[in-house]
Design a protein around this motif. Structure first.
Motif, PDB file in Angstrom:
ATOM      1  N   GLU A   1     -58.640   2.232  24.121  1.00  0.00           N
ATOM      2  CA  GLU A   1     -58.922   3.660  24.208  1.00  0.00           C
ATOM      3  C   GLU A   1     -57.976   4.301  25.209  1.00  0.00           C
ATOM      4  OE1 GLU A   1     -63.234   4.135  24.341  1.00  0.00           O
ATOM      5  OE2 GLU A   1     -62.951   6.166  25.124  1.00  0.00           O
ATOM      6  N   PHE A   2     -57.358   5.435  24.873  1.00  0.00           N
ATOM      7  CA  PHE A   2     -56.488   6.121  25.836  1.00  0.00           C
ATOM      8  C   PHE A   2     -56.371   7.602  25.467  1.00  0.00           C
ATOM      9  CE2 PHE A   2     -52.894   6.373  22.953  1.00  0.00           C
ATOM     10  CZ  PHE A   2     -53.082   5.279  22.125  1.00  0.00           C
ATOM     11  N   VAL A   3     -55.878   8.382  26.420  1.00  0.00           N
ATOM     12  CA  VAL A   3     -55.729   9.828  26.151  1.00  0.00           C
ATOM     13  C   VAL A   3     -54.265  10.225  26.295  1.00  0.00           C
ATOM     14  CG1 VAL A   3     -58.047  10.478  26.843  1.00  0.00           C
ATOM     15  CG2 VAL A   3     -56.248  10.368  28.561  1.00  0.00           C
ATOM     16  N   PHE A   4     -53.942  11.348  25.674  1.00  0.00           N
ATOM     17  CA  PHE A   4     -52.592  11.895  25.712  1.00  0.00           C
ATOM     18  C   PHE A   4     -52.741  13.403  25.815  1.00  0.00           C
ATOM     19  CE2 PHE A   4     -49.233  14.106  23.486  1.00  0.00           C
ATOM     20  CZ  PHE A   4     -48.074  13.502  23.955  1.00  0.00           C
ATOM     21  N   SER A   5     -51.902  14.041  26.613  1.00  0.00           N
ATOM     22  CA  SER A   5     -51.947  15.505  26.571  1.00  0.00           C
ATOM     23  C   SER A   5     -50.549  16.096  26.677  1.00  0.00           C
ATOM     24  CB  SER A   5     -52.877  16.055  27.644  1.00  0.00           C
ATOM     25  OG  SER A   5     -52.407  15.675  28.904  1.00  0.00           O
ATOM     26  N   HIS A   6     -50.434  17.325  26.222  1.00  0.00           N
ATOM     27  CA  HIS A   6     -49.145  17.971  26.076  1.00  0.00           C
ATOM     28  C   HIS A   6     -49.397  19.472  26.152  1.00  0.00           C
ATOM     29  CE1 HIS A   6     -45.276  19.055  24.099  1.00  0.00           C
ATOM     30  NE2 HIS A   6     -44.879  17.900  24.619  1.00  0.00           N
ATOM     31  N   SER A   7     -48.445  20.207  26.719  1.00  0.00           N
ATOM     32  CA  SER A   7     -48.642  21.656  26.752  1.00  0.00           C
ATOM     33  C   SER A   7     -48.504  22.215  25.329  1.00  0.00           C
ATOM     34  CB  SER A   7     -47.620  22.303  27.682  1.00  0.00           C
ATOM     35  OG  SER A   7     -46.330  22.045  27.173  1.00  0.00           O
TER      36      SER A   7
ATOM     37  N   GLY B   1     -55.947   0.707   7.411  1.00  0.00           N
ATOM     38  CA  GLY B   1     -54.715   1.457   7.229  1.00  0.00           C
ATOM     39  C   GLY B   1     -54.880   2.962   7.310  1.00  0.00           C
ATOM     40  N   ASP B   2     -56.054   3.408   7.663  1.00  0.00           N
ATOM     41  CA  ASP B   2     -56.304   4.857   7.738  1.00  0.00           C
ATOM     42  C   ASP B   2     -56.950   5.174   9.096  1.00  0.00           C
ATOM     43  OD1 ASP B   2     -56.531   7.518   6.975  1.00  0.00           O
ATOM     44  OD2 ASP B   2     -57.521   7.089   5.073  1.00  0.00           O
ATOM     45  N   LEU B   3     -57.217   6.449   9.327  1.00  0.00           N
ATOM     46  CA  LEU B   3     -57.852   6.857  10.574  1.00  0.00           C
ATOM     47  C   LEU B   3     -58.652   8.132  10.327  1.00  0.00           C
ATOM     48  CD1 LEU B   3     -55.256   8.578  12.942  1.00  0.00           C
ATOM     49  CD2 LEU B   3     -54.981   8.360  10.492  1.00  0.00           C
ATOM     50  N   GLU B   4     -59.563   8.396  11.252  1.00  0.00           N
ATOM     51  CA  GLU B   4     -60.353   9.615  11.168  1.00  0.00           C
ATOM     52  C   GLU B   4     -59.901  10.548  12.292  1.00  0.00           C
ATOM     53  OE1 GLU B   4     -64.371   9.351  12.664  1.00  0.00           O
ATOM     54  OE2 GLU B   4     -65.119  10.758  11.171  1.00  0.00           O
ATOM     55  N   ILE B   5     -59.741  11.830  11.968  1.00  0.00           N
ATOM     56  CA  ILE B   5     -59.365  12.809  12.985  1.00  0.00           C
ATOM     57  C   ILE B   5     -60.418  13.906  13.066  1.00  0.00           C
ATOM     58  CG2 ILE B   5     -57.708  14.624  13.627  1.00  0.00           C
ATOM     59  CD1 ILE B   5     -55.478  12.937  12.533  1.00  0.00           C
ATOM     60  N   LEU B   6     -60.888  14.174  14.277  1.00  0.00           N
ATOM     61  CA  LEU B   6     -61.729  15.345  14.519  1.00  0.00           C
ATOM     62  C   LEU B   6     -60.929  16.294  15.394  1.00  0.00           C
ATOM     63  CD1 LEU B   6     -63.841  12.685  14.605  1.00  0.00           C
ATOM     64  CD2 LEU B   6     -65.465  14.547  14.828  1.00  0.00           C
ATOM     65  N   LEU B   7     -60.690  17.492  14.889  1.00  0.00           N
ATOM     66  CA  LEU B   7     -59.844  18.446  15.604  1.00  0.00           C
ATOM     67  C   LEU B   7     -60.642  19.705  15.914  1.00  0.00           C
ATOM     68  CD1 LEU B   7     -56.221  19.460  14.724  1.00  0.00           C
ATOM     69  CD2 LEU B   7     -57.971  21.228  14.921  1.00  0.00           C
ATOM     70  N   GLN B   8     -60.533  20.164  17.178  1.00  0.00           N
ATOM     71  CA  GLN B   8     -61.196  21.416  17.552  1.00  0.00           C
ATOM     72  C   GLN B   8     -60.210  22.315  18.283  1.00  0.00           C
ATOM     73  OE1 GLN B   8     -64.590  19.262  19.451  1.00  0.00           O
ATOM     74  NE2 GLN B   8     -65.793  20.893  18.512  1.00  0.00           N
ATOM     75  N   PRO B   9     -60.353  23.629  18.147  1.00  0.00           N
ATOM     76  CA  PRO B   9     -59.485  24.549  18.877  1.00  0.00           C
ATOM     77  C   PRO B   9     -59.638  24.338  20.380  1.00  0.00           C
ATOM     78  CG  PRO B   9     -60.777  25.723  17.221  1.00  0.00           C
ATOM     79  CD  PRO B   9     -61.324  24.341  17.301  1.00  0.00           C
ATOM     80  N   ALA B  10     -58.533  24.517  21.120  1.00  0.00           N
ATOM     81  CA  ALA B  10     -58.579  24.359  22.581  1.00  0.00           C
ATOM     82  C   ALA B  10     -57.763  25.473  23.233  1.00  0.00           C
ATOM     83  CB  ALA B  10     -58.031  22.995  22.971  1.00  0.00           C
ATOM     84  N   GLN B  11     -57.790  25.495  24.581  1.00  0.00           N
ATOM     85  CA  GLN B  11     -57.064  26.524  25.344  1.00  0.00           C
ATOM     86  C   GLN B  11     -55.744  25.954  25.859  1.00  0.00           C
ATOM     87  OE1 GLN B  11     -58.527  29.646  26.113  1.00  0.00           O
ATOM     88  NE2 GLN B  11     -60.352  29.154  24.905  1.00  0.00           N
ATOM     89  N   ALA B  12     -54.643  26.507  25.442  1.00  0.00           N
ATOM     90  CA  ALA B  12     -53.327  26.289  26.048  1.00  0.00           C
ATOM     91  C   ALA B  12     -52.961  24.842  26.342  1.00  0.00           C
ATOM     92  CB  ALA B  12     -53.212  27.105  27.336  1.00  0.00           C
ATOM     93  N   ASN B  13     -53.455  23.930  25.567  1.00  0.00           N
ATOM     94  CA  ASN B  13     -53.106  22.536  25.795  1.00  0.00           C
ATOM     95  C   ASN B  13     -53.461  21.726  24.547  1.00  0.00           C
ATOM     96  OD1 ASN B  13     -51.914  20.694  27.420  1.00  0.00           O
ATOM     97  ND2 ASN B  13     -53.612  20.532  28.890  1.00  0.00           N
TER      98      ASN B  13
END
Lengths: 102, 563
Positions: free
Chosen positions: A4-10, A27-39
């Motif tokens: 488990e690890f995190v990554f961030s980017h402006s 061979g696949d993955l699940e993505i959960l995406l939510q809107p965020a602020q400036a990052n």
């Protein structure tokens, strides 16, 4: 075992909605995406350890090209970088699409 | 996102679970309940080094199909083989229960279940088994009020305990890709050897489990081409069916009669059967036939065989002073001369299942006019369901579902069903005979066990070594075989300590009968106590699912004013 690890980017471009794509399957993955602020931030859980450098390189290139401010969770079951990139693009696209389903 | 020209012409089974539901439900008027962003994932997979999916591989939606209100369930076959774990199972059971409790006269809420599933998730074995049992009960309860339609579209098929769930539905719709059966080919090969069923023979597998064969024999109700528009039309049709009790579960006595006739004409030769291909029967069975032992111990007399089936034993057990307190006790026992050799060791086979169903049905009928209905005591020691080719050809799923249905019917008509586990409570056998009860108690002992599958089969199906599976069975609670662990998970109501499982004394027998009498009296007096899991630290995932489903179900009702 699970790594488990995190990554961030402006990031600057905002998205309107959350999105869910993919599946935790070989061979696949699940993505959960939510809107965020400036990052852009990504939390990765994967059952294939030892590839953090590849993940980070991929995220770096992805968010330099698509600087969307999003908070992403990834549940990975051994997806290749190509699949990861496609799923990320798919999630971003869904997050902007006003007509689709959340 | 790729825009398809028209969803209607697409292959149904190739769609994702959410796309399948989208293809069936009316445009834009459905809502997902307890979805991925609720983030209720399996708490057990990560403990075993597996990444969990945020919806646990089960999608539940509420909306409309045509004029009918419908709750839809779709299982993701790609995630852990479409298996049912604690979370996914709780989602399905809880949605079906809400549908039943929300049905109003003239305004039913039907259910459509898209079942692409291997059955119990073997990494959450005992919890999966319980979840599937609860799904069975919920289907039977909803089916009284509204149609419940099962769809088996893809090559993963519908297996294990979920094949019983399909058989309990009003109708089953298949496509030519679909498969329906209790034990998958690989499990049969593992348990009975390749001469019983060669799991690599694809043609044979289609002939045994495929939709065409199932339709021919009346085990499914409709076969449609694998196209979204055709599936929508077929589901629409099925939702309008007026008859809700599936005919395939009826006529147990005729099924039994036909089975015996066929086997008399073509006996199963010894060449077909190797009694112990891997020399492991000894580890599978207890020394003593405990079903018979405890039936006779508690009744104080001889157990009698039922309807000519040597391995279905019954006896009368007095659990109180009035004649209405005399329970009919039932056990599946061993019969070395069983018609079907794969059911010789106390397994639930075709003959045993149809016998149980017929016996229970006629018992209910005989007591129809009684005010005080007699209790039923299910005594459980069975190594599982019979793993065999003939069993699958004749769709043992339907036979076992008939037993589930009969026990549920007994409870609904006022009979209290008590279950007493004295040995092995395994898999499909336990789903049919034991789990549909008002109270589940077990003797205490290291050799009293509850599980979904043998260690060897779990190892093969989950692709792990036997040593790994054995290790997990001691460290992961739902992987454990110990009955005490099942009790900690809230799957067993009571453990009765201090009784020798294989050498009961008169004192033991009296104590056990007293315990069962008191349980019966309290159930009669107060009804079954709610199986409350709120305070159980091991079941917080189930609690979270139930809470979320309740909140979202109510929010949907408030947002959408029902006409």
């Amino acid at each position: 075992m699970i790594e488990e690890f995190v990554f961030s980017h402006s990031a600057s471009i905002s998205v309107t909605r959350r999105a869910h794509v993919g599946v935790v399957a070989s061979g696949d993955l699940e993505i959960l995406l939510q809107p965020a602020q400036a990052n852009a931030s990504v939390l990765v859980k994967t059952n294939v350890g030892g590839h953090q450098a590849t993940w980070r390189a991929l995220f770096l290139r992805f968010f330099e090209r698509w600087p969307y401010a999003v908070s992403i969770e990834i549940n990975d079951h051994g997806a290749t970088p190509g699949i990861v990139w496609l799923r990320l693009e798919q999630a971003i696209e869904l997050a902007q699409d006003r007509s689709g389903q959340s | 996102m790729i825009q398809f020209p028209s969803m209607a012409s697409l292959s149904f089974q190739e769609l994702s679970p959410r796309e399948r539901l989208a293809a069936l439900f009316d445009d834009q008027c459905y809502k997902e309940m307890v979805g991925p962003f609720d983030r209720i994932a399996s708490p057990w997979l990560a403990q075993q080094g597996l990444v969990s999916q945020s919806d646990d591989g089960v999608v539940v939606v509420r909306g409309r199909i045509g004029k009918m209100e419908v709750v839809g369930v779709a299982i993701e076959p790609k995630h852990e083989g479409g298996s049912i774990g604690e979370v996914g199972g709780a989602k399905i059971a809880s949605a079906l229960r809400w549908a039943a409790s929300s049905c109003l006269p003239g305004r039913p809420i039907a259910a459509v279940l898209l079942l692409e599933t291997g059955g119990v998730r073997l990494q959450e074995a005992t919890l999966g088994l319980r979840a599937i049992s609860e799904i069975h009960t919920a289907i039977i309860d909803l089916r009284k009020l509204a149609p419940v339609i099962a769809v088996v579209a893809g090559p993963i098929g519908c297996f294990g305990g979920m094949s019983l769930a399909a058989a309990l539905c009003t109708k089953i719709i298949g496509t030519p890709h679909g498969r329906l059966g209790m034990n998958g080919a690989e499990v049969i090969e593992q348990e009975a050897g390749p001469q019983e069923l060669d799991a690599s023979d694809r043609d044979l597998i289609r002939q045994v489990f495929g939709s065409e064969a199932r339709l021919r024999d009346g085990f499914i109700d409709a076969l449609v081409e694998d196209q979204a528009a055709s599936m929508r039309a077929a589901v629409h049709d099925a939702l309008n069916s007026t008859r809700r009790t599936p005919t395939k579960l009826e006529n147990a006595s005729k099924r039994l009669h036909d089975l015996r006739l066929d086997l008399a004409a073509a006996p199963v030769g010894s060449s077909h059967f190797q009694p112990d291909p891997f020399g492991k029967t000894e580890t599978v069975l207890h020394r003593v036939d405990r079903g018979r032992l405890w039936l006779e111990t508690l009744s104080g007399g001889k157990a009698t065989s039922t309807l000519g089936t040597q391995s279905v034993l019954t006896a009368e057990v007095s659990l109180g002073s009035s004649p209405a307190d005399t329970a009919v006790a039932i056990a599946i026992s061993r019969d070395p001369d069983s018609l079907l050799p794969r059911a010789a060791n106390g397994e639930l086979g075709l003959e045993q299942a149809w016998t149980l169903a017929e016996y229970l049905r006629s018992f209910i009928l005989g007591e129809q006019r009684c005010v005080n209905k007699r209790p039923i005591l299910a005594i459980v020691d069975s190594p599982g369901q019979a793993f065999g080719r003939i069993e699958e050809e004749r769709c043992i799923s339907v036979a076992a579902a008939a037993v589930v249905d009969a026990y549920a019917a007994a409870r609904r008509s006022g009979h209290i069903v008590l279950t007493l586990v004295v040995g092995k409570a395994m898999s499909g056998s336990f789903l049919a005979h034991g789990m549909q009860s008002d109270h589940l108690s077990a003797l205490d002992g290291e050799d009293v066990a509850m599980q979904a599958m043998s260690l060897q089969s779990i190892a093969r199906i989950t692709g792990r070594t036997l040593a790994e599976v054995e290790e997990n069975s001691t460290t992961i609670l739902p992987m454990s075989y110990a009955i005490r662990d099942a009790h900690r998970l809230g799957l067993v109501d009571a453990i009765i300590p201090g009784i020798w499982t294989e050498a009961p004394t008169e004192y033991d027998s009296n104590r056990l009968r007293k315990y069962l009498s008191e349980t019966l009296a309290s159930l009669r007096h107060t009804g079954p106590p709610p199986r409350d899991l709120d305070d159980n630290p091991h079941r917080q995932a189930t609690v979270a699912v139930r809470r979320a489903m309740q909140e979202q179900w109510r929010a949907f009702d408030e947002a959408v004013v029902r006409p």
